[in-house]
Design a protein around this motif. Sequence first.
Motif, mmCIF file in Angstrom:
data_model
loop_
_atom_site.group_PDB
_atom_site.id
_atom_site.type_symbol
_atom_site.label_atom_id
_atom_site.label_comp_id
_atom_site.label_asym_id
_atom_site.label_seq_id
_atom_site.Cartn_x
_atom_site.Cartn_y
_atom_site.Cartn_z
ATOM 1 N N ARG A 403 -13.381 -21.419 23.704
ATOM 2 C CA ARG A 403 -14.331 -20.952 24.722
ATOM 3 C C ARG A 403 -14.046 -21.699 26.020
ATOM 4 O O ARG A 403 -13.805 -22.907 26.022
ATOM 5 C CB ARG A 403 -15.764 -21.221 24.236
ATOM 6 C CG ARG A 403 -16.826 -20.655 25.175
ATOM 7 C CD ARG A 403 -18.220 -20.717 24.572
ATOM 8 N NE ARG A 403 -19.166 -19.976 25.404
ATOM 9 C CZ ARG A 403 -19.317 -18.667 25.369
ATOM 10 N NH1 ARG A 403 -18.611 -17.950 24.488
ATOM 11 N NH2 ARG A 403 -20.169 -18.064 26.161
ATOM 12 N N VAL A 404 -14.087 -20.958 27.105
ATOM 13 C CA VAL A 404 -13.839 -21.549 28.425
ATOM 14 C C VAL A 404 -15.033 -21.238 29.308
ATOM 15 O O VAL A 404 -15.433 -20.075 29.436
ATOM 16 C CB VAL A 404 -12.555 -20.977 29.067
ATOM 17 C CG1 VAL A 404 -12.337 -21.589 30.442
ATOM 18 C CG2 VAL A 404 -11.349 -21.214 28.178
ATOM 19 N N THR A 405 -15.590 -22.263 29.921
ATOM 20 C CA THR A 405 -16.706 -22.055 30.853
ATOM 21 C C THR A 405 -16.465 -22.886 32.098
ATOM 22 O O THR A 405 -15.760 -23.907 32.056
ATOM 23 C CB THR A 405 -18.055 -22.477 30.232
ATOM 24 O OG1 THR A 405 -17.913 -23.821 29.745
ATOM 25 C CG2 THR A 405 -18.463 -21.557 29.112
ATOM 26 N N THR A 406 -17.062 -22.441 33.175
ATOM 27 C CA THR A 406 -16.956 -23.174 34.437
ATOM 28 C C THR A 406 -18.206 -22.906 35.253
ATOM 29 O O THR A 406 -18.875 -21.877 35.071
ATOM 30 C CB THR A 406 -15.700 -22.752 35.225
ATOM 31 O OG1 THR A 406 -15.670 -23.452 36.461
ATOM 32 C CG2 THR A 406 -15.691 -21.262 35.498
ATOM 33 N N ASP A 407 -18.501 -23.829 36.130
ATOM 34 C CA ASP A 407 -19.676 -23.671 36.987
ATOM 35 C C ASP A 407 -19.364 -22.873 38.245
ATOM 36 O O ASP A 407 -20.266 -22.552 39.014
ATOM 37 C CB ASP A 407 -20.216 -25.052 37.395
ATOM 38 C CG ASP A 407 -20.696 -25.827 36.178
ATOM 39 O OD1 ASP A 407 -21.093 -25.158 35.201
ATOM 40 O OD2 ASP A 407 -20.651 -27.072 36.208
ATOM 41 N N GLU A 417 -10.287 -14.581 23.305
ATOM 42 C CA GLU A 417 -9.895 -13.548 22.340
ATOM 43 C C GLU A 417 -8.484 -13.794 21.826
ATOM 44 O O GLU A 417 -8.208 -13.625 20.651
ATOM 45 C CB GLU A 417 -9.983 -12.164 22.994
ATOM 46 C CG GLU A 417 -11.420 -11.729 23.264
ATOM 47 C CD GLU A 417 -11.476 -10.324 23.820
ATOM 48 O OE1 GLU A 417 -10.426 -9.836 24.302
ATOM 49 O OE2 GLU A 417 -12.563 -9.730 23.791
ATOM 50 N N ARG A 418 -7.593 -14.138 22.717
ATOM 51 C CA ARG A 418 -6.212 -14.426 22.317
ATOM 52 C C ARG A 418 -5.747 -15.623 23.128
ATOM 53 O O ARG A 418 -6.208 -15.837 24.260
ATOM 54 C CB ARG A 418 -5.286 -13.245 22.614
ATOM 55 C CG ARG A 418 -5.722 -11.938 22.036
ATOM 56 C CD ARG A 418 -4.695 -10.886 22.377
ATOM 57 N NE ARG A 418 -3.466 -11.119 21.653
ATOM 58 C CZ ARG A 418 -2.917 -10.228 20.820
ATOM 59 N NH1 ARG A 418 -3.490 -9.069 20.637
ATOM 60 N NH2 ARG A 418 -1.815 -10.482 20.181
ATOM 61 N N CYS A 419 -4.821 -16.354 22.603
ATOM 62 C CA CYS A 419 -4.279 -17.466 23.386
ATOM 63 C C CYS A 419 -2.830 -17.725 23.013
ATOM 64 O O CYS A 419 -2.405 -17.438 21.888
ATOM 65 C CB CYS A 419 -5.130 -18.726 23.239
ATOM 66 S SG CYS A 419 -4.895 -19.623 21.711
ATOM 67 N N ASP A 420 -2.091 -18.223 23.980
ATOM 68 C CA ASP A 420 -0.696 -18.638 23.797
ATOM 69 C C ASP A 420 -0.572 -20.076 24.271
ATOM 70 O O ASP A 420 -1.194 -20.456 25.263
ATOM 71 C CB ASP A 420 0.249 -17.758 24.631
ATOM 72 C CG ASP A 420 0.533 -16.443 23.944
ATOM 73 O OD1 ASP A 420 0.320 -16.372 22.719
ATOM 74 O OD2 ASP A 420 0.941 -15.494 24.643
ATOM 75 N N ARG A 443 -6.786 -15.187 26.980
ATOM 76 C CA ARG A 443 -7.489 -13.969 27.412
ATOM 77 C C ARG A 443 -8.927 -14.058 26.931
ATOM 78 O O ARG A 443 -9.181 -14.173 25.730
ATOM 79 C CB ARG A 443 -6.819 -12.708 26.857
ATOM 80 C CG ARG A 443 -7.524 -11.423 27.283
ATOM 81 C CD ARG A 443 -6.734 -10.204 26.886
ATOM 82 N NE ARG A 443 -5.545 -10.062 27.684
ATOM 83 C CZ ARG A 443 -5.491 -9.466 28.879
ATOM 84 N NH1 ARG A 443 -6.599 -8.975 29.405
ATOM 85 N NH2 ARG A 443 -4.373 -9.375 29.518
ATOM 86 N N LEU A 444 -9.841 -14.029 27.889
ATOM 87 C CA LEU A 444 -11.251 -14.149 27.547
ATOM 88 C C LEU A 444 -11.833 -12.763 27.279
ATOM 89 O O LEU A 444 -11.188 -11.734 27.531
ATOM 90 C CB LEU A 444 -12.015 -14.832 28.679
ATOM 91 C CG LEU A 444 -11.495 -16.222 29.099
ATOM 92 C CD1 LEU A 444 -12.455 -16.860 30.100
ATOM 93 C CD2 LEU A 444 -11.317 -17.138 27.893
ATOM 94 N N GLY B 220 -4.992 -4.609 30.817
ATOM 95 C CA GLY B 220 -4.210 -4.380 29.605
ATOM 96 C C GLY B 220 -4.989 -4.808 28.391
ATOM 97 O O GLY B 220 -6.194 -5.022 28.420
ATOM 98 N N SER B 221 -4.261 -4.962 27.286
ATOM 99 C CA SER B 221 -4.954 -5.225 26.030
ATOM 100 C C SER B 221 -4.936 -6.686 25.614
ATOM 101 O O SER B 221 -5.704 -7.088 24.783
ATOM 102 C CB SER B 221 -4.307 -4.378 24.933
ATOM 103 O OG SER B 221 -2.930 -4.663 24.883
ATOM 104 N N GLY B 222 -4.043 -7.503 26.137
ATOM 105 C CA GLY B 222 -4.021 -8.893 25.731
ATOM 106 C C GLY B 222 -2.833 -9.600 26.311
ATOM 107 O O GLY B 222 -1.897 -8.950 26.775
#
Lengths: 468, 252
Positions: A403-407, A417-420, A443-444, B220-222
């Motif tokens: 989870r990523v949040t910022t003020d 949702e996805r991460c690399d 990708r959030l 896009g999708s991801g």
Amino acid sequence: MFACLYLPRRAKPEPLRAEGRGQRAEALVRLARDFSPRIETHGDRVVTLDIGGLGRLLGDARAIGEQLRRNAADSGLRVNIAIASTTTAAILLAQSRAGLTVVPEGAEAATLAPLPLSALSEFDSRLRASGSRPKAQSPEPKVDQLTRWGLRTLGDLAALPSADLSERLGQEGLMWQRWARGEDARPLVATGEEEGFEESIELEWPIDGLEPLSFVFARLFDPLCERLEQRDRGAVALQISLKLVTRDVYARSVQLPAPMRDARVLRTLALLDLETHPPPAAIDRVTVRVDVTEGRVLQFGLFARALPAEKLATLLARLGALMGGDRVGAPALVDSYRPGAFAMTDFAPEPAQLASDSRLRTPGQTRPEAQSPKPGAHPAQIIRRFRRPIPARVTMQQGKPARVTTDRRGFSGGAVERCDGPWRSSGDWWLITPWNCDEWDVRLNDGVAYRISHARNDNTWFIDGFLD
Amino acid sequence: MSPAAAPSLSREDLESLLRLRKLDHTLAISGLEIEPSSHDVIRTMVPTGIPDLDARLRGGIPRGQLSELAGPRSSGRMAMVVSAMAGATARGEAVALVDPLDMFDPVSAAASGIDFSRMLWVRGEATSSSRVSLSCEYGTLQKSLDRAVKAANLILQAGGFGLVVLDLAEIGTQALSRLPFTTWLRLHRVIEGSDTACVLIGSAPIARSAGGVTIQLASGSGPQAPGITAHVIQTRTMETRDVCVPLSAAAC
């Protein structure tokens, strides 16, 4: 075309203007300079000058020669004049024939053929004496030696097989043969003092502001550029010197991307520079000086979309004044793994070439098509980078951002949702600005793919940008 | 009495006259369409470098027109623009990017094969649009926007560029709405009939000329399998089409 003025030894100097050897040499140079800015002296008796372009003013080569002879007579000089398409042929003929000799283009060898071999010896020693020719690596040919071979004239020497001549006399022999054929061993190297291009004006009332200065610059640059045009010179740097009412001198220097002599462009560039760097006080005296080089010869293409150097220089100066000089240019990559590292270079595109025109490309040059993406290749994703990274809070699960949040407003944050990643990099630890970070692409759930980084030294997270 | 016979022009004469003024693109598209040659396409269009999209655009982004590229973040706006710029620089053309918020990343753009020596990059102040809550930041943003529009105007007036891009993607709609409505009309008048294609990038449609195109992008999708979904709008031909283009992996 080249002309040679030769002052014979037996010529009797006129007592009025040409008294003494030195004065006659000066008069000879003055005479040559009246016709061309590109002259070369070989001792005090021989001057060669480039008369290319004079045809439109004076007529054909013979008309130019007649005009040279008339002006020489007016100056009290009796000179031999020869006009040919090579300087070598012009000098050899001028030192051997009295009066005016005009050689049609391509007939140099035939015209030189009847001259005796001693003409070459005199020509060689003249070049060596004037420093126009370096010291010989092989022994110079002797006229006596050539005479023993049965050679009498330059035509005889020119007709010899070059390979055989080289075997017997070396490179010097070949050089003599080239001269005998009327060929130049080197181009004309213009000599003489370079004219200073400077204009100055003393103002009756001090100027405080750029608008009135524009009119002053117009008065200075118009005659300056006219002189540049006459001398076929282009300005490569502009030196502006302003004497202020405080008795200080405020100096500015503007480097130009290409030789130019358009008064309007130079005035605009000077004004834009002073607009960016205004003088601290009112101005009493304005002096402009330009550093010059040879005029530019441009070959415009039929299809290329040209961006003239004058227009480009004005555009860059205007953009620099508007955005800041360091914020306009061409991007460049730097040899560093630091995220977002880049450099700015001057924007100076080469003249455009059609990609299909391979004849204009040098052999070693990369084909432009080779740098372009292959047909059908998918476009690469580009990062929009925040130059000031945005602090963020990242929740990790199983070693990955969850989870990523910022003020910061404008960034909603959310679940990943996805991460690399991570891509770890560090460097510059020997400097005061080291970096040591892990980068992730996430990708959030708002549909945006962000590039986030974890500064490992102080355990902080940042949003560096997003993919777009 | 018969009316005075007015001089009549044949269609060929009219087309040649329009071609001389570079206004031949205003000709109505007839039912029988003739495939233009590749040279004609390059002369009148700036290809995006994405074959499917270029096919939908009948060659690419039209020269002498103001076009726009709209979409949310991560929709591939910059990827498409950099692809077009890379193609233009490979053909020997100069391109310009006016970047009011200084967000362009040369490192990731280099992967597209763009020739940076032919790219003029005009960078504004690095002010994040997300910080407009402070009045001083808002003033800076508006100033950056004004300067960027002026810079784009200067570049278009100078001519000689094949593609000029004004990146307003991260500029808020509030700041854009404060610009005089004649701004975009003026930009179009500057490039009308020239060989320069001008593209505005925004999060939403901003403006375009009558002969320009609007390319509306969707996310896009991801990050591992992203793609561009483009919705092309061409007023002249009354066409709207959708194109899906996959993106290659990000260069990190």
